[in-house]
Motif scaffolding. Structure first.
Motif, short mmCIF file in Angstrom:
data_model
loop_
_atom_site.label_atom_id
_atom_site.label_comp_id
_atom_site.label_asym_id
_atom_site.label_seq_id
_atom_site.Cartn_x
_atom_site.Cartn_y
_atom_site.Cartn_z
N ASN A 6 49.66 36.37 45.52
CA ASN A 6 49.76 35.66 44.26
C ASN A 6 49.14 36.48 43.14
N SER A 7 49.44 36.07 41.94
CA SER A 7 48.77 36.59 40.75
C SER A 7 48.08 35.42 40.07
N GLN A 8 46.97 35.70 39.41
CA GLN A 8 46.18 34.63 38.79
C GLN A 8 45.66 35.10 37.44
N ARG A 9 45.99 34.34 36.42
CA ARG A 9 45.60 34.69 35.06
C ARG A 9 44.24 34.10 34.73
N PHE A 10 43.49 34.80 33.86
CA PHE A 10 42.24 34.24 33.33
C PHE A 10 42.13 34.60 31.86
N LEU A 11 41.31 33.85 31.16
CA LEU A 11 41.20 33.99 29.72
C LEU A 11 39.75 33.82 29.31
N PHE A 12 39.27 34.70 28.44
CA PHE A 12 37.92 34.57 27.89
C PHE A 12 37.99 33.68 26.65
N GLU A 20 44.46 39.39 34.35
CA GLU A 20 45.33 39.00 35.46
C GLU A 20 44.81 39.69 36.72
N MET A 21 44.84 38.97 37.83
CA MET A 21 44.47 39.53 39.12
C MET A 21 45.62 39.33 40.10
N VAL A 22 45.83 40.30 40.96
CA VAL A 22 46.91 40.25 41.94
C VAL A 22 46.36 40.59 43.31
N CYS A 23 46.84 39.86 44.30
CA CYS A 23 46.55 40.19 45.70
C CYS A 23 47.85 40.12 46.48
N LEU A 157 43.41 49.38 40.21
CA LEU A 157 44.32 49.19 41.33
C LEU A 157 43.76 49.82 42.60
N HIS A 158 43.92 49.11 43.71
CA HIS A 158 43.54 49.67 45.01
C HIS A 158 44.48 49.13 46.09
N ALA A 159 44.75 49.94 47.10
CA ALA A 159 45.55 49.52 48.25
C ALA A 159 45.13 50.35 49.46
N ASP A 160 45.22 49.75 50.64
CA ASP A 160 44.77 50.45 51.85
C ASP A 160 45.79 50.39 52.99
N GLY A 161 47.04 50.04 52.68
CA GLY A 161 48.05 49.95 53.72
C GLY A 161 48.15 48.58 54.33
N ARG A 162 47.22 47.70 54.03
CA ARG A 162 47.25 46.31 54.51
C ARG A 162 47.21 45.31 53.35
N THR A 163 46.38 45.62 52.36
CA THR A 163 46.22 44.76 51.19
C THR A 163 46.31 45.60 49.94
N ALA A 164 46.93 45.05 48.92
CA ALA A 164 46.99 45.71 47.61
C ALA A 164 46.41 44.76 46.59
N ARG A 165 45.46 45.25 45.80
CA ARG A 165 44.80 44.42 44.79
C ARG A 165 44.92 45.08 43.42
N GLY A 166 44.96 44.25 42.41
CA GLY A 166 45.04 44.76 41.05
C GLY A 166 44.30 43.85 40.08
N LEU A 167 43.70 44.46 39.07
CA LEU A 167 43.04 43.75 37.97
C LEU A 167 43.54 44.34 36.67
N LEU A 168 43.85 43.48 35.73
CA LEU A 168 44.31 43.91 34.41
C LEU A 168 43.53 43.17 33.34
N LEU A 169 43.13 43.89 32.30
CA LEU A 169 42.57 43.30 31.08
C LEU A 169 43.46 43.71 29.92
N GLN A 170 43.71 42.76 29.02
CA GLN A 170 44.57 43.05 27.87
C GLN A 170 43.98 42.40 26.62
N GLN A 171 43.89 43.20 25.57
CA GLN A 171 43.38 42.68 24.30
C GLN A 171 44.51 41.97 23.56
N LEU A 172 44.23 40.77 23.09
CA LEU A 172 45.22 39.96 22.39
C LEU A 172 45.13 40.17 20.88
N PRO A 173 46.14 39.76 20.13
CA PRO A 173 46.05 39.84 18.66
C PRO A 173 44.86 39.05 18.13
#
Length: 297
Positions: A6-12, A20-23, A157-173
């Motif tokens: 899944n991916s999961q969004r978060f907001l400050f 956004e986080m992805v697993c 981003l990281h992956a090990d052949g079994r799990t792939a994870r990602g984190l994204l930060l984005q600046q908004l207007p």
């Protein structure tokens, strides 16, 4: 819901930054199961899958996002697609004799370039290209956004052949913070904290724990996770369309040249679609492609 795909969004709440986080686990495993990839290739492909899923989460469109990396090295091609329905597929091409037990991005994909393509169901197709000259794929994607006119965006981003994870930060207007100095300071603060995240933490912590560890002094809203799945868009019908595009005479001639049948392979999922003379006659005379003759798939 699968806790790992899944991916999961978060907001400050107090600043103009979203994340956004992805697993990926099952979907990643499906991609790797279609081909026997060496570990360095599987890891890079996992990072690409996570990146595509993160990017789709930032876009409001119906269509397809494609990441395609090419190089002159041991891995000449990495390609990942993620649809707006969050359906993933991916493929890699590599020279086995040049793949060792590891290697940096620069070593595996020298003179590389990454194309980011947004192909909406309606509207104009867009593509941007960035050189693969960063220390890793995360740095290259971050550089792409830093040098484009798009919103500042950072990747981990990281992956090990079994799990792939990602984190994204984005600046908004500008909204909560109007002054450029305030916005710059806030962005630096949030990204510096994210830079402190270790690979072990990102791979091992659940989303809530990870966010608390990084941003326990911030007001963060975490939204409901959105599922991601592996799904290949190939089909017998699409392969039949390729046969029809040849014309009946040329399609029958090709089948004769191929010894009685044409086999169309999907490079992504290794599915095979077979067509003989009876299938082609059926295609061109209103029978459709759903009822093959004696051949299947």
């Amino acid at each position: 819901m699968n806790a790992y795909d899944n991916s999961q969004r978060f907001l400050f709440d107090d600043t103009d930054i979203r994340g956004e986080m992805v697993c990926l686990r099952d979907s990643y495993a499906h991609v790797l199961a279609k081909h026997s990839y060496p570990e360095p290739v599987a890891e890079l492909l996992g990072e690409m899958l996570a990146a595509a899923a993160l990017l789709v989460g930032t876009l409001k469109f119906e269509g397809l996002l494609v990441l395609q990396a090419r190089s002159s090295g041991a891995i000449p091609l990495l390609m990942v697609e993620c649809s707006s329905n969050r359906e993933l597929r991916g493929i890699a091409r590599y020279h086995a004799e040049q793949i060792g037990s590891g290697g940096s991005l620069a070593e595996l994909m020298p003179d590389g370039a990454l194309a980011v393509t947004v192909d909406p169901a309606q509207g104009q197709r867009y593509q941007g290209i960035v050189a693969l000259d960063g220390v890793n794929l995360s740095a290259c994607l971050s550089s792409y956004f830093a040098t484009s006119e798009q919103l500042p965006t950072r990747f981990w981003l990281h992956a090990d052949g079994r799990t792939a994870r990602g984190l994204l930060l984005q600046q908004l207007p500008p909204d909560r913070l109007k002054e450029p100095e305030e916005r710059a300071a806030s962005w630096q603060h949030m990204t510096v904290l994210a830079d402190s995240l270790t690979a072990e933490e990102q791979m091992g912590l659940d989303n809530e724990t990870l966010l608390h560890r990084l941003y326990h002094q911030e007001v963060v809203r975490l939204f409901e996770p959105q599922p991601l799945v592996f799904r290949c868009s190939c089909s017998r019908e699409r392969s039949a369309g390729a046969m029809v595009s040849l014309g009946e005479e040329d399609a029958l001639k090709l089948i004769e040249e191929q010894g009685g049948e044409v086999v169309i392979d999907c490079q992504f999922c290794n599915e095979r679609y077979r067509f003989d003379a009876a299938d082609v006659t059926q295609l061109f005379h209103g029978g459709g492609s759903r009822r093959p003759s004696d051949t299947r798939h």
